[in-house]
Each structure stands twice: as C-alpha cells, then as structure tokens.
Design a protein around this motif. Structure first.
Motif, PDB file in Angstrom:
ATOM      1  N   LEU A 173      36.750  40.989  44.212  1.00 34.60           N
ATOM      2  CA  LEU A 173      37.742  40.165  44.914  1.00 34.60           C
ATOM      3  C   LEU A 173      38.111  40.859  46.226  1.00 34.60           C
ATOM      4  CD1 LEU A 173      40.000  37.966  45.060  1.00 34.60           C
ATOM      5  CD2 LEU A 173      41.409  39.526  43.683  1.00 34.60           C
ATOM      6  N   LEU A 174      38.063  40.110  47.318  1.00 40.07           N
ATOM      7  CA  LEU A 174      38.399  40.662  48.639  1.00 40.07           C
ATOM      8  C   LEU A 174      39.776  40.171  49.073  1.00 40.07           C
ATOM      9  CD1 LEU A 174      35.025  40.036  50.552  1.00 40.07           C
ATOM     10  CD2 LEU A 174      35.641  41.943  49.063  1.00 40.07           C
ATOM     11  N   ASN A 175      40.538  41.053  49.657  1.00 45.40           N
ATOM     12  CA  ASN A 175      41.842  40.651  50.201  1.00 45.40           C
ATOM     13  C   ASN A 175      41.653  39.870  51.495  1.00 45.40           C
ATOM     14  OD1 ASN A 175      44.663  40.544  50.385  1.00 45.40           O
ATOM     15  ND2 ASN A 175      44.697  42.280  51.794  1.00 45.40           N
ATOM     16  N   ASP A 176      42.631  39.039  51.802  1.00 44.63           N
ATOM     17  CA  ASP A 176      42.714  38.395  53.123  1.00 44.63           C
ATOM     18  C   ASP A 176      44.194  38.191  53.410  1.00 44.63           C
ATOM     19  OD1 ASP A 176      43.655  35.504  52.615  1.00 44.63           O
ATOM     20  OD2 ASP A 176      42.021  35.715  51.179  1.00 44.63           O
ATOM     21  N   ASP A 177      44.512  37.773  54.640  1.00 40.48           N
ATOM     22  CA  ASP A 177      45.930  37.673  55.037  1.00 40.48           C
ATOM     23  C   ASP A 177      46.530  36.293  54.790  1.00 40.48           C
ATOM     24  OD1 ASP A 177      45.922  40.277  55.890  1.00 40.48           O
ATOM     25  OD2 ASP A 177      45.514  39.776  57.994  1.00 40.48           O
ATOM     26  N   THR A 233      45.495  33.685  51.974  1.00 37.01           N
ATOM     27  CA  THR A 233      45.548  33.021  50.667  1.00 37.01           C
ATOM     28  C   THR A 233      46.830  33.422  49.934  1.00 37.01           C
ATOM     29  OG1 THR A 233      43.143  33.167  50.578  1.00 37.01           O
ATOM     30  CG2 THR A 233      44.282  32.600  48.517  1.00 37.01           C
ATOM     31  N   PRO A 234      47.599  32.447  49.453  1.00 39.74           N
ATOM     32  CA  PRO A 234      48.831  32.788  48.721  1.00 39.74           C
ATOM     33  C   PRO A 234      48.527  33.566  47.437  1.00 39.74           C
ATOM     34  CG  PRO A 234      48.785  30.441  49.304  1.00 39.74           C
ATOM     35  CD  PRO A 234      47.424  30.993  49.594  1.00 39.74           C
ATOM     36  N   ARG A 235      49.394  34.519  47.126  1.00 41.03           N
ATOM     37  CA  ARG A 235      49.206  35.346  45.920  1.00 41.03           C
ATOM     38  C   ARG A 235      49.084  34.492  44.663  1.00 41.03           C
ATOM     39  NH1 ARG A 235      53.293  40.510  46.294  1.00 41.03           N
ATOM     40  NH2 ARG A 235      52.904  41.060  48.445  1.00 41.03           N
ATOM     41  N   VAL A 279      45.637  33.067  44.210  1.00 39.00           N
ATOM     42  CA  VAL A 279      44.655  34.070  43.765  1.00 39.00           C
ATOM     43  C   VAL A 279      44.776  34.258  42.251  1.00 39.00           C
ATOM     44  CG1 VAL A 279      43.836  36.448  44.005  1.00 39.00           C
ATOM     45  CG2 VAL A 279      44.743  35.236  46.008  1.00 39.00           C
ATOM     46  N   MET A 309      44.995  40.928  41.375  1.00 41.00           N
ATOM     47  CA  MET A 309      45.372  40.389  42.685  1.00 41.00           C
ATOM     48  C   MET A 309      46.097  41.456  43.510  1.00 41.00           C
ATOM     49  SD  MET A 309      48.160  39.267  44.513  1.00 41.00           S
ATOM     50  CE  MET A 309      49.423  38.908  43.281  1.00 41.00           C
ATOM     51  N   ALA A 327      43.754  44.205  44.849  1.00 42.16           N
ATOM     52  CA  ALA A 327      43.009  43.748  46.033  1.00 42.16           C
ATOM     53  C   ALA A 327      43.951  43.670  47.239  1.00 42.16           C
ATOM     54  CB  ALA A 327      42.368  42.389  45.764  1.00 42.16           C
ATOM     55  N   HIS A 328      45.168  43.190  47.005  1.00 38.43           N
ATOM     56  CA  HIS A 328      46.153  43.050  48.084  1.00 38.43           C
ATOM     57  C   HIS A 328      46.462  44.413  48.714  1.00 38.43           C
ATOM     58  CE1 HIS A 328      49.606  41.379  50.220  1.00 38.43           C
ATOM     59  NE2 HIS A 328      50.368  42.336  49.702  1.00 38.43           N
ATOM     60  N   LEU A 354      39.854  32.906  50.829  1.00 37.44           N
ATOM     61  CA  LEU A 354      39.624  33.819  49.697  1.00 37.44           C
ATOM     62  C   LEU A 354      38.130  33.952  49.385  1.00 37.44           C
ATOM     63  CD1 LEU A 354      41.040  35.431  47.398  1.00 37.44           C
ATOM     64  CD2 LEU A 354      40.903  33.333  46.033  1.00 37.44           C
TER      65      LEU A 354
HETATM   66  N1  TYC Z   1      47.094  39.221  50.964  1.00 37.66           N
HETATM   67  C1  TYC Z   1      47.454  37.882  50.519  1.00 37.66           C
HETATM   68  C2  TYC Z   1      48.875  37.568  50.958  1.00 37.66           C
HETATM   69  O1  TYC Z   1      49.597  38.459  51.331  1.00 37.66           O
HETATM   70  C3  TYC Z   1      47.356  37.745  48.985  1.00 37.66           C
HETATM   71  C4  TYC Z   1      46.001  38.067  48.496  1.00 37.66           C
HETATM   72  C5  TYC Z   1      45.832  39.016  47.505  1.00 37.66           C
HETATM   73  C6  TYC Z   1      44.869  37.444  49.004  1.00 37.66           C
HETATM   74  C7  TYC Z   1      44.578  39.349  47.015  1.00 37.66           C
HETATM   75  C8  TYC Z   1      43.601  37.762  48.545  1.00 37.66           C
HETATM   76  O2  TYC Z   1      42.216  39.034  47.071  1.00 37.66           O
HETATM   77  C9  TYC Z   1      43.450  38.714  47.548  1.00 37.66           C
HETATM   78  N2  TYC Z   1      49.260  36.307  50.897  1.00 37.66           N
END
Ligand code: TYC
Length: 103
Positions: A28-32, A34-36, A39, A58, A61-62, A95
């Motif tokens: 699983l990759l984080n991004d800025d 996608t809502p927690r 995920v 989650m 990854a966050h 995501l």
């Molecule tokens: N970072 C995202 C946020 O702050 C939440 C998130 C967590 C997204 C883990 C992807 O793999 C993930 N909304």
C-alpha cells in the motif's frame, strides 16, 4: 528364445520436484488525497481485514510512505492489488497498491 528384458535406464533431471511458488507482497502506497476512512474500507473489503488491522496498516503507510498488506502467490497478489486500486480509481482517488516478489 525371447530377448532379454532390459530395464529402462532411470531418467535423470525429470524427477518430480515440488517447489513452493514464489510469494508476492501487496504494498500500500501513501498519497496526500485519499481519505483515511476510504483506505480502511478498501483494506477491509479486498483483504478481509478487521477494522483494527486495516487501521494499523493504513496508519503505517500514512506515516512511513508504504506498508506491506499481505503476501500471496503472484496471480492472487496482482489481482487483489489491481482490484483495490480500481476501487479507488472509481471514486477518483489516487490510492495505489503495487506488488513485488519476496526475496
Ligand atoms: N495520507 C492520506 C491522508 O492524509 C491517507 C492515506 C493513508 C492515504 C494511507 C493512502 O496508503 C494510504 N488523507
């Protein structure tokens, strides 16, 4: 007289070797964006995780950028990563789930 029966030379190199299939990690990759909660929902739906497990993965990854979700045979890993990524894409989220072979 009948010809002598000559036993077949045992074949070499064709013995039934049983090897474990190589296993693949789903990552699983984080991004800025996608809502927690989303995920967590995807992890529960596609990887049959409990709320607790999904939340921990989650958050890992966050905080760290990536988290190993689980390991499967190649086929299963790729199918699950693809389906999970597609669920996000359908909602317009970036995501991403990837796969990579175990060492
Ligand atoms: N970072 C995202 C946020 O702050 C939440 C998130 C967590 C997204 C883990 C992807 O793999 C993930 N909304």
């Amino acid at each position: 007289v009948p010809p002598p029966v000559v036993p077949a030379r045992p074949r070499t190199g064709t013995a039934a070797k049983v090897e474990r299939p190589r296993l693949y990690k789903v990552i699983l990759l984080n991004d800025d964006f996608t809502p927690r909660d989303f995920v967590v929902r995807v992890l529960k739906a596609e990887f049959r995780m409990s709320e607790d497990q999904a939340h921990r993965v989650m958050m890992t990854a966050h905080r760290r950028g990536v988290c190993v979700v689980a390991v499967f045979t190649r086929d299963v890993a790729e199918t699950k990563a693809g389906r999970a990524t597609d669920l996000a894409r359908a909602k317009g989220y970036p995501l991403m789930f990837t796969t990579e072979p175990e060492e």
